[in-house]
Design a protein around this motif. Structure first.
Motif, PDB file in Angstrom:
ATOM      1  N   GLY A  47      42.202  41.507  41.959  1.00 46.72           N
ATOM      2  CA  GLY A  47      41.537  41.863  40.644  1.00 46.72           C
ATOM      3  C   GLY A  47      42.139  40.436  39.340  1.00 46.72           C
ATOM      4  O   GLY A  47      41.397  40.857  39.025  1.00 46.72           O
ATOM      5  N   THR A  49      41.547  36.404  38.050  1.00 46.27           N
ATOM      6  CA  THR A  49      40.660  35.998  37.653  1.00 46.27           C
ATOM      7  C   THR A  49      41.496  34.206  37.294  1.00 46.27           C
ATOM      8  O   THR A  49      42.724  34.462  36.829  1.00 46.27           O
ATOM      9  CB  THR A  49      39.556  35.593  36.537  1.00 46.27           C
ATOM     10  OG1 THR A  49      40.510  36.151  35.225  1.00 46.27           O
ATOM     11  CG2 THR A  49      38.795  37.414  36.697  1.00 46.27           C
ATOM     12  N   GLY A  80      36.503  38.602  48.872  1.00 41.29           N
ATOM     13  CA  GLY A  80      36.054  39.562  47.706  1.00 41.29           C
ATOM     14  C   GLY A  80      36.063  38.206  46.909  1.00 41.29           C
ATOM     15  O   GLY A  80      36.180  38.019  45.564  1.00 41.29           O
ATOM     16  N   TRP A 103      36.795  35.068  40.514  1.00 41.70           N
ATOM     17  CA  TRP A 103      37.421  36.668  40.534  1.00 41.70           C
ATOM     18  C   TRP A 103      37.677  37.455  41.949  1.00 41.70           C
ATOM     19  O   TRP A 103      37.167  37.037  42.293  1.00 41.70           O
ATOM     20  CB  TRP A 103      36.655  37.563  39.907  1.00 41.70           C
ATOM     21  CG  TRP A 103      36.882  39.211  39.938  1.00 41.70           C
ATOM     22  CD1 TRP A 103      38.180  39.196  40.168  1.00 41.70           C
ATOM     23  CD2 TRP A 103      36.613  40.023  40.155  1.00 41.70           C
ATOM     24  NE1 TRP A 103      38.057  41.098  39.816  1.00 41.70           N
ATOM     25  CE2 TRP A 103      37.014  41.514  39.480  1.00 41.70           C
ATOM     26  CE3 TRP A 103      34.330  39.975  40.039  1.00 41.70           C
ATOM     27  CZ2 TRP A 103      36.126  42.489  39.413  1.00 41.70           C
ATOM     28  CZ3 TRP A 103      34.137  41.383  39.909  1.00 41.70           C
ATOM     29  CH2 TRP A 103      35.335  42.787  39.385  1.00 41.70           C
ATOM     30  N   ARG A 105      37.988  39.691  43.734  1.00 40.49           N
ATOM     31  CA  ARG A 105      38.185  41.371  43.850  1.00 40.49           C
ATOM     32  C   ARG A 105      38.616  42.920  44.768  1.00 40.49           C
ATOM     33  O   ARG A 105      38.140  43.312  44.728  1.00 40.49           O
ATOM     34  CB  ARG A 105      36.121  41.451  43.409  1.00 40.49           C
ATOM     35  CG  ARG A 105      35.305  41.208  44.615  1.00 40.49           C
ATOM     36  CD  ARG A 105      34.164  41.753  44.447  1.00 40.49           C
ATOM     37  NE  ARG A 105      33.720  41.514  46.469  1.00 40.49           N
ATOM     38  CZ  ARG A 105      33.100  41.992  47.201  1.00 40.49           C
ATOM     39  NH1 ARG A 105      34.341  42.865  46.725  1.00 40.49           N
ATOM     40  NH2 ARG A 105      32.864  41.521  48.314  1.00 40.49           N
ATOM     41  N   SER A 106      38.784  41.581  45.421  1.00 42.35           N
ATOM     42  CA  SER A 106      39.290  42.557  46.967  1.00 42.35           C
ATOM     43  C   SER A 106      40.805  42.819  46.481  1.00 42.35           C
ATOM     44  O   SER A 106      41.360  43.006  45.727  1.00 42.35           O
ATOM     45  CB  SER A 106      39.405  41.587  47.987  1.00 42.35           C
ATOM     46  OG  SER A 106      41.123  40.939  48.262  1.00 42.35           O
TER      47      SER A 106
END
Ligand SMILES: O=c1ccn([C@H]2C[C@H](O)[C@@H](COP(=O)(O)OP(=O)(O)OP(=O)(O)O)O2)c(=O)[nH]1
Ligand SMILES: [Mg+2]
Length: 153
Positions: A47, A49, A80, A103, A105-106
């Motif tokens: 999550g 960045t 991700g 980012w 996102r995984s």
């Protein structure tokens, strides 16, 4: 094939020594891979960045062009690692450092090493809009139908 002489300033001296300048990987590649010009490995947690320098500045100069920064498919799909801003849009008059918003996102941590090719830059033509305010539109086949209006099959 359309080409454009793209002015680039090398902000990180590892380009030309440790790393080659961005180059098209195959004869018809659309994107120039951008490297993470990091000084040390970056651990990107689930999550998280991070704004990562590319080590380069570009000046597109031609108002008929822009550039977009896009994820690399393998990194995005397998690990991700995509972009924190969805897509980066580089204006033709921007001269500052080219930055990459990464980012994760995984749901697992991912390590980015200095010099890793983490995203790609694509030059695109731009058409400027000249707004014309009207009361109604000429009827079209689609009209106001959208968001799945034409079905799936
Ligand atoms: O991934 C990106 C996206 C943008 N930029 C630079 C180039 C671009 O021309 C400038 C502004 O980008 P944008 O207009 O998308 O951001 P903004 O938040 O609207 O900033 P501004 O108010 O400066 O326009 O930031 C990058 O370096 N990397
Ligand atoms: Mg803006």
């Amino acid at each position: 094939m359309n080409t454009h002489r793209l002015q680039v300033r090398v902000l990180d001296s590892r380009f030309g020594t440790e790393w080659p300048l961005p180059a098209y990987a195959t004869a018809h590649s659309a994107g120039l891979d951008l490297r993470a010009a990091l000084t040390e490995p970056l651990q990107l947690g689930p999550g998280e960045t991070a704004l990562v320098p590319s080590g380069l500045a570009i000046h597109i100069a031609d108002p008929g062009l822009c550039a977009v920064i896009l994820p690399r498919s393998g990194l995005g799909h397998r690990h991700g690692i995509v972009l924190g801003n969805g897509t980066g849009l580089i204006d033709a008059d921007y001269q500052g450092p080219l930055m990459i918003s990464l980012w994760n996102r995984s749901d697992s941590r991912f390590a980015i090493m200095p010099g890793d090719r983490v995203a790609q830059l694509v030059l695109l033509p731009v058409v400027r809009a000249v707004l014309q305010v009207v009361d109604t539109f000429e009827t079209s086949a689609r009209g106001e139908g959208g968001f799945g209006h034409t079905g799936v099959r």
